[in-house]
Design an enzyme around this catalytic site. Sequence first.
Site, PDB file in Angstrom:
ATOM      1  N   TYR A  34      28.209  46.308  41.963  1.00 20.74           N
ATOM      2  CA  TYR A  34      29.362  45.413  41.843  1.00 20.74           C
ATOM      3  C   TYR A  34      30.610  46.100  42.391  1.00 20.74           C
ATOM      4  O   TYR A  34      31.385  45.508  43.154  1.00 20.74           O
ATOM      5  CB  TYR A  34      29.556  45.022  40.372  1.00 20.74           C
ATOM      6  CG  TYR A  34      30.705  44.082  40.115  1.00 20.74           C
ATOM      7  CD1 TYR A  34      30.545  42.707  40.248  1.00 20.74           C
ATOM      8  CD2 TYR A  34      31.949  44.564  39.710  1.00 20.74           C
ATOM      9  CE1 TYR A  34      31.596  41.837  39.990  1.00 20.74           C
ATOM     10  CE2 TYR A  34      32.997  43.706  39.449  1.00 20.74           C
ATOM     11  CZ  TYR A  34      32.822  42.341  39.598  1.00 20.74           C
ATOM     12  OH  TYR A  34      33.864  41.486  39.344  1.00 20.74           O
TER      13      TYR A  34
ATOM     14  N   SER B  17      38.837  43.171  42.222  1.00 19.16           N
ATOM     15  CA  SER B  17      38.542  43.650  40.875  1.00 19.16           C
ATOM     16  C   SER B  17      39.152  45.023  40.671  1.00 19.16           C
ATOM     17  O   SER B  17      39.501  45.724  41.638  1.00 19.16           O
ATOM     18  CB  SER B  17      37.019  43.724  40.680  1.00 19.16           C
ATOM     19  OG  SER B  17      36.670  44.390  39.485  1.00 19.16           O
TER      20      SER B  17
END
Length: 253
Positions: free
Chosen positions: A157, A144
């Site tokens: 996250y 990500s």
Amino acid sequence: MNLFSLENKKILITGSARGIGFLTAQGLAEYGAEIIINDITQERAEIAALKLRDMGFNAHAAAFDVTDAQAVESAVEHIERDIGAIDVLFNNAGIQRRHPFTEFPLKDWNDIIAVNQTAVFLVSQSVSRRMVQRRAGKIVNICSMQSELGRDTITPYAAAKGAVKMLTRGMCVELARYNIQVNGIAPGYFKTEMTQALVQDPVFTEWLCKRTPAARWGDPRELIGAAVFLSSAASDFVNGHLLFVDGGMLVAV
């Protein structure tokens, strides 16, 4: 011309019954891959695999919980025995929870770490044991922008995705000698179910378009090229690499 062919390649994609995972499955199938759809529920996995078969592709369903070590090992054993050797593994399964850091519930932290980080370890370990014996294989971890950058309300996250970046590198160091390539794809901001609330927020979208050199959200199908590259012979000497597909966001100030 065959550098990007995926003919006769069996590819397991975790969390691929919908969203980016399913679009990736479809894109890889278009290049000849035989797809193994994973979801935690049998029904969703079967429906997704049937959709691919209706498009004329070769696809199977493999329902298992990627956070359950015993379930993972049992499922990988079943796939290898009844479907065939896994040539490529995509660790795509992921979840998101949003809270201010000082108020982040422990349960949500544990869930994020389990799905986004521990599952990558569990599935990769089980699959790579077989790849080591064959001295061949590719593993692609979906990382990500948050593997590199932080953002309000998603600190756990970012922590998980940062860990997956380093897991990718560590796996490369240990597995490259067995002709196994381990790489990551780091998407920027794409229009998906997970980002729907942000897509519908005009303030965030305006900020995103100004922050990203490409000045727009990404279309999930724009990840397919990177997925094909890292699954094919074209990337046979690419290892431990994180490929950002982000419209130039990471390099802009």
